[in-house]
Scaffold this motif. Structure first.
Motif, PDB file in Angstrom:
ATOM      1  N   GLY A  61       1.040  23.785 -10.709  1.00 35.45           N
ATOM      2  CA  GLY A  61      -0.244  24.474 -10.698  1.00 35.45           C
ATOM      3  C   GLY A  61      -1.350  23.739 -11.406  1.00 35.45           C
ATOM      4  N   GLN A  62      -1.144  22.452 -11.716  1.00 34.35           N
ATOM      5  CA  GLN A  62      -2.166  21.662 -12.410  1.00 34.35           C
ATOM      6  C   GLN A  62      -3.020  20.953 -11.347  1.00 34.35           C
ATOM      7  OE1 GLN A  62      -0.301  19.231 -15.449  1.00 34.35           O
ATOM      8  NE2 GLN A  62       1.082  20.863 -16.027  1.00 34.35           N
ATOM      9  N   SER A  63      -3.949  21.718 -10.780  1.00 33.09           N
ATOM     10  CA  SER A  63      -4.673  21.278  -9.596  1.00 33.09           C
ATOM     11  C   SER A  63      -5.535  20.046  -9.837  1.00 33.09           C
ATOM     12  CB  SER A  63      -5.554  22.413  -9.076  1.00 33.09           C
ATOM     13  OG  SER A  63      -4.773  23.535  -8.747  1.00 33.09           O
ATOM     14  N   ASP A  64      -6.259  20.014 -10.951  1.00 30.66           N
ATOM     15  CA  ASP A  64      -7.163  18.888 -11.200  1.00 30.66           C
ATOM     16  C   ASP A  64      -6.390  17.578 -11.338  1.00 30.66           C
ATOM     17  OD1 ASP A  64      -9.310  20.570 -11.069  1.00 30.66           O
ATOM     18  OD2 ASP A  64      -9.514  20.801 -13.244  1.00 30.66           O
ATOM     19  N   SER A  65      -5.286  17.615 -12.051  1.00 33.52           N
ATOM     20  CA  SER A  65      -4.470  16.406 -12.202  1.00 33.52           C
ATOM     21  C   SER A  65      -3.891  15.973 -10.866  1.00 33.52           C
ATOM     22  CB  SER A  65      -3.351  16.648 -13.217  1.00 33.52           C
ATOM     23  OG  SER A  65      -3.877  16.895 -14.502  1.00 33.52           O
ATOM     24  N   ALA A  66      -3.460  16.945 -10.075  1.00 35.35           N
ATOM     25  CA  ALA A  66      -2.915  16.621  -8.756  1.00 35.35           C
ATOM     26  C   ALA A  66      -3.968  15.970  -7.872  1.00 35.35           C
ATOM     27  CB  ALA A  66      -2.370  17.894  -8.086  1.00 35.35           C
ATOM     28  N   LEU A  67      -5.166  16.541  -7.852  1.00 38.35           N
ATOM     29  CA  LEU A  67      -6.229  15.997  -7.009  1.00 38.35           C
ATOM     30  C   LEU A  67      -6.610  14.581  -7.438  1.00 38.35           C
ATOM     31  CD1 LEU A  67      -8.572  19.084  -6.526  1.00 38.35           C
ATOM     32  CD2 LEU A  67      -7.253  17.894  -4.758  1.00 38.35           C
ATOM     33  N   ALA A  68      -6.655  14.333  -8.751  1.00 34.14           N
ATOM     34  CA  ALA A  68      -7.016  12.998  -9.233  1.00 34.14           C
ATOM     35  C   ALA A  68      -6.040  11.952  -8.711  1.00 34.14           C
ATOM     36  CB  ALA A  68      -7.051  12.988 -10.762  1.00 34.14           C
ATOM     37  N   LEU A  69      -4.752  12.283  -8.746  1.00 37.03           N
ATOM     38  CA  LEU A  69      -3.747  11.325  -8.280  1.00 37.03           C
ATOM     39  C   LEU A  69      -3.730  11.224  -6.758  1.00 37.03           C
ATOM     40  CD1 LEU A  69      -0.834  12.043 -10.751  1.00 37.03           C
ATOM     41  CD2 LEU A  69      -2.212   9.968 -10.586  1.00 37.03           C
ATOM     42  N   PHE A  70      -3.943  12.336  -6.071  1.00 38.78           N
ATOM     43  CA  PHE A  70      -4.022  12.273  -4.611  1.00 38.78           C
ATOM     44  C   PHE A  70      -5.178  11.370  -4.179  1.00 38.78           C
ATOM     45  CE2 PHE A  70      -1.785  16.598  -4.133  1.00 38.78           C
ATOM     46  CZ  PHE A  70      -0.605  16.005  -3.723  1.00 38.78           C
ATOM     47  N   ARG A  71      -6.306  11.469  -4.873  1.00 33.79           N
ATOM     48  CA  ARG A  71      -7.461  10.629  -4.527  1.00 33.79           C
ATOM     49  C   ARG A  71      -7.141   9.149  -4.740  1.00 33.79           C
ATOM     50  NH1 ARG A  71     -10.621  14.965  -7.053  1.00 33.79           N
ATOM     51  NH2 ARG A  71     -11.836  16.018  -5.425  1.00 33.79           N
ATOM     52  N   GLU A  72      -6.461   8.845  -5.846  1.00 30.76           N
ATOM     53  CA  GLU A  72      -6.067   7.462  -6.090  1.00 30.76           C
ATOM     54  C   GLU A  72      -5.115   6.970  -5.000  1.00 30.76           C
ATOM     55  OE1 GLU A  72      -6.655   5.219  -9.342  1.00 30.76           O
ATOM     56  OE2 GLU A  72      -8.343   6.255  -8.401  1.00 30.76           O
ATOM     57  N   ALA A  73      -4.165   7.830  -4.627  1.00 32.25           N
ATOM     58  CA  ALA A  73      -3.209   7.444  -3.586  1.00 32.25           C
ATOM     59  C   ALA A  73      -3.914   7.156  -2.265  1.00 32.25           C
ATOM     60  CB  ALA A  73      -2.170   8.552  -3.406  1.00 32.25           C
ATOM     61  N   SER A  74      -4.917   7.972  -1.947  1.00 31.77           N
ATOM     62  CA  SER A  74      -5.614   7.814  -0.670  1.00 31.77           C
ATOM     63  C   SER A  74      -6.448   6.538  -0.617  1.00 31.77           C
ATOM     64  CB  SER A  74      -6.497   9.033  -0.389  1.00 31.77           C
ATOM     65  OG  SER A  74      -7.582   9.102  -1.302  1.00 31.77           O
ATOM     66  N   LYS A  75      -6.735   5.964  -1.767  1.00 34.23           N
ATOM     67  CA  LYS A  75      -7.432   4.672  -1.764  1.00 34.23           C
ATOM     68  C   LYS A  75      -6.495   3.554  -1.307  1.00 34.23           C
ATOM     69  CE  LYS A  75     -10.404   5.992  -5.672  1.00 34.23           C
ATOM     70  NZ  LYS A  75     -10.677   5.757  -7.111  1.00 34.23           N
ATOM     71  N   LEU A  76      -5.221   3.711  -1.621  1.00 39.03           N
ATOM     72  CA  LEU A  76      -4.264   2.663  -1.310  1.00 39.03           C
ATOM     73  C   LEU A  76      -3.807   2.682   0.137  1.00 39.03           C
ATOM     74  CD1 LEU A  76      -1.975   2.757  -4.481  1.00 39.03           C
ATOM     75  CD2 LEU A  76      -3.592   0.965  -3.836  1.00 39.03           C
TER      76      LEU A  76
ATOM     77  N   ARG B 226       0.831  -1.211   0.000  1.00 34.62           N
ATOM     78  CA  ARG B 226       0.000   0.000   0.000  1.00 34.62           C
ATOM     79  C   ARG B 226       0.864   1.260   0.000  1.00 34.62           C
ATOM     80  NH1 ARG B 226      -5.409  -0.172   1.297  1.00 34.62           N
ATOM     81  NH2 ARG B 226      -6.318  -2.088   2.136  1.00 34.62           N
ATOM     82  N   GLN B 227       1.768   1.324   0.973  1.00 32.06           N
ATOM     83  CA  GLN B 227       2.511   2.569   1.184  1.00 32.06           C
ATOM     84  C   GLN B 227       3.475   2.860   0.038  1.00 32.06           C
ATOM     85  OE1 GLN B 227       4.126   2.946   5.104  1.00 32.06           O
ATOM     86  NE2 GLN B 227       5.186   4.861   4.664  1.00 32.06           N
ATOM     87  N   ASN B 228       4.149   1.829  -0.461  1.00 29.42           N
ATOM     88  CA  ASN B 228       5.095   2.068  -1.552  1.00 29.42           C
ATOM     89  C   ASN B 228       4.402   2.621  -2.794  1.00 29.42           C
ATOM     90  OD1 ASN B 228       7.181   1.160   0.027  1.00 29.42           O
ATOM     91  ND2 ASN B 228       7.275  -0.889  -0.888  1.00 29.42           N
ATOM     92  N   ASN B 229       3.239   2.092  -3.093  1.00 28.75           N
ATOM     93  CA  ASN B 229       2.528   2.558  -4.297  1.00 28.75           C
ATOM     94  C   ASN B 229       1.774   3.855  -4.030  1.00 28.75           C
ATOM     95  OD1 ASN B 229       2.859   0.374  -6.546  1.00 28.75           O
ATOM     96  ND2 ASN B 229       2.617  -0.750  -4.624  1.00 28.75           N
ATOM     97  N   TRP B 230       1.346   4.063  -2.799  1.00 26.33           N
ATOM     98  CA  TRP B 230       0.811   5.377  -2.378  1.00 26.33           C
ATOM     99  C   TRP B 230       1.833   6.464  -2.661  1.00 26.33           C
ATOM    100  CZ3 TRP B 230       3.112   8.148   1.697  1.00 26.33           C
ATOM    101  CH2 TRP B 230       2.389   9.235   2.208  1.00 26.33           C
ATOM    102  N   ALA B 231       3.103   6.189  -2.320  1.00 22.47           N
ATOM    103  CA  ALA B 231       4.157   7.183  -2.527  1.00 22.47           C
ATOM    104  C   ALA B 231       4.374   7.477  -4.006  1.00 22.47           C
ATOM    105  CB  ALA B 231       5.460   6.710  -1.887  1.00 22.47           C
ATOM    106  N   ILE B 232       4.268   6.450  -4.839  1.00 22.23           N
ATOM    107  CA  ILE B 232       4.432   6.656  -6.286  1.00 22.23           C
ATOM    108  C   ILE B 232       3.392   7.652  -6.800  1.00 22.23           C
ATOM    109  CG2 ILE B 232       4.176   5.543  -8.541  1.00 22.23           C
ATOM    110  CD1 ILE B 232       5.424   3.021  -7.239  1.00 22.23           C
TER     111      ILE B 232
END
Length: 504
Positions: free
Chosen positions: A155-170, A137-143
């Motif tokens: 400054g690409q907020s939407d792309s950042a949020l999309a990946l943060f949300r995916e990370a938070s699932k892991l 979980r944690q290793n791929n969360w970090a990726i």
């Protein structure tokens, strides 16, 4: 006292992994990362038990050894179908191995939600697998988090949020992703959402004593979001918690006083401010910023400790020669000290102590001279403010400068309007000046009315050296007595620290 803007910063410091954007159901970053990995057996005791589960494990291992992406994808698809069939068709729901390897398959396919679901079930069935599962979980969360941070920095907020949300699932065992989601929301004007994620970050960080700095950042940012959304009772509670951890944070104390006042708790606000000022007075004034120097000076002035007030205001003027409030307060302090000295001299003369009275008058005249000098500098900043003109006249009158007093009086009574400043906000990119022109009844020295005419004011936004960074013009029409004309002007450019104006 004003509350400085508290800047939100990235809450985590991770090394970014620059990869292409991916917004689909399967995350290519996870797929690419797993493609570079080698198969490793689980670190906890898991037995397939079922033939289909065993076959799925074989297909997973085959995917790790695949030569092409297409071959890997085909093996993973078949592995998923086989393991799911074992769970749904052959009663393998209680089999932890089935869920564990389904999680591994989902991870290789880039399915963060599927990985989370399967790993959660596996860990429930075999708690001893926690270390192994958490590592994945944690290793791929970090990726994903690192890639999101790269978008965030750009400054690409939407792309950042999309990946943060995916990370938070892991993985949800560290606060950094939630903190950075809060930062993104806050910096894009979505304070309510930001508060939700700062609260999530705070809840996690409070459970781990090694995360005290992350806890403090999350708590302070949460309080700021409550302030921005006018949820001041909640801001007060959050700031109290934060200050229990960081009792010396002056910005937080100022924010607390501001929220108390906004919540209608003026007495509490005053108590916080007085405690701060008392602390300021015990420190080296050179270590204080401009607003804190002004606060120390005001407290000393209100306590009739005029020399202390003068020292604080003089340092404030030295810090920023174009600070109108600093110069105005310093001039008023010289006036107070001069009056105090002359009143003392009068009492001494009445007591028939002429020599002592002369010494006190001499001290008063020194302060009168300082008042005149400071009032003249103040009038270089705001020449059409009647209070500033009166300060000059009072110093001149005490020094018996009769001709100068007459000219100053003529200037005062002939003023068509007085400019009253209500605010001056600075930012890295510019500044904003607010106030109003208040109409007067101009007269000549004989009391005869003077016909007023429209006046164009030129407001200059200046840097520390007095160099004009930007300027704006505003026409003030003829105003009836006490009529008001709002003034709102913005200057653009870096380095603005003050203003001055003159009639065109």
């Amino acid at each position: 006292m004003t509350t400085r803007t508290l800047l939100l910063a990235l809450a985590a410091s991770m090394t970014a992994v620059p990869l292409a954007a991916q917004q689909s159901e399967y995350n290519l970053r996870l797929v690419e990362a797993q493609a570079k990995a080698r198969y490793t057996p689980p670190l906890c005791p898991l037995k397939p038990v079922n033939a289909k589960v065993d076959k799925g494990i074989g297909l997973l291992r085959k995917a790790y050894d695949a030569k092409t992406p297409a071959e890997r994808s085909a093996s993973l698809d078949e592995a998923r179908k086989t393991i799911l069939a074992a769970i749904t068709q052959e009663a393998q729901g209680p089999n932890a191995a089935a869920w564990y390897y389904l999680g591994r398959v989902s991870l290789m396919q880039g399915d963060a939600a599927g990985t989370d679901s399967a790993f959660t079930k596996a860990q429930e069935l075999v708690p001893s697998c926690e270390i192994d599962i958490t590592q994945y979980r944690q290793n791929n969360w970090a990726i994903l988090a690192n890639a999101a941070l790269e978008f965030q920095r750009k400054g690409q907020s939407d792309s950042a949020l999309a990946l943060f949300r995916e990370a938070s699932k892991l993985f949800r065992g560290l606060p950094h992703v939630y903190s950075n989601m809060g930062v993104v929301f806050a910096n894009t004007g979505r304070e309510d959402s930001a508060a939700v994620y700062f609260q999530k970050a705070l809840t996690i960080a409070e459970k781990d004593t090694s995360l005290t700095e992350d806890r403090n950042v999350a708590a302070l940012n949460l309080a700021i979001m409550y302030q921005r959304t006018n949820r001041h009772p909640e801001a007060i509670a959050a700031l109290h918690r934060y200050l229990a951890w960081k009792p010396d944070d002056l910005d937080a104390k100022k924010a607390l006083a501001s929220s108390f006042r906004s919540a209608g708790m003026a007495d509490s606000a005053v108590a916080v401010e007085q405690a701060m000022v008392a602390g300021f007075a015990k420190t080296n004034l050179d270590s204080l910023d401009l607003q804190d120097l002004l606060a120390v000076g005001v407290a000393a002035f209100n306590a009739a400790r005029y020399p202390d007030a003068a020292a604080a205001f003089a340092k404030a003027v030295k810090r920023n020669p174009w600070s109108r409030d600093s110069r105005y307060n310093l001039a008023n302090t010289y006036l107070a000290m001069a009056r105090q000295a002359h009143d003392s001299a009068a009492a001494l003369r009445k007591a028939k102590l002429p020599n002592d009275a002369a010494k006190r008058d001499s001290l008063g005249w020194i302060n009168d001279s300082s008042l005149v000098a400071e009032a003249l500098r103040l009038l270089e900043i705001e020449p059409m403010n009647e209070d500033a003109i009166r300060l000059l006249a009072q110093g001149q009158r005490s020094l018996k400068q009769d001709e100068a007093v007459l000219k100053t009086a003529e200037r005062l009574v002939g003023l068509p309007f007085s400019v009253e400043v209500s605010g001056f906000q600075m930012s890295a990119a510019g500044a904003r000046f607010t106030g109003e022109a208040v109409g007067r009844s101009p007269q000549d020295v004989n009391g005869k009315p003077i016909k007023a005419a429209p006046v164009t004011l030129v407001l200059e936004f200046v840097d520390q050296t007095g160099t004009v960074v930007d300027s704006k013009e505003l026409s003030i029409p003829v105003l009836a007595k006490d009529a008001k004309k709002p003034i709102e002007l913005e200057g653009k450019g870096a380095g603005i620290v003050g203003w001055r104006y003159h009639a065109k």
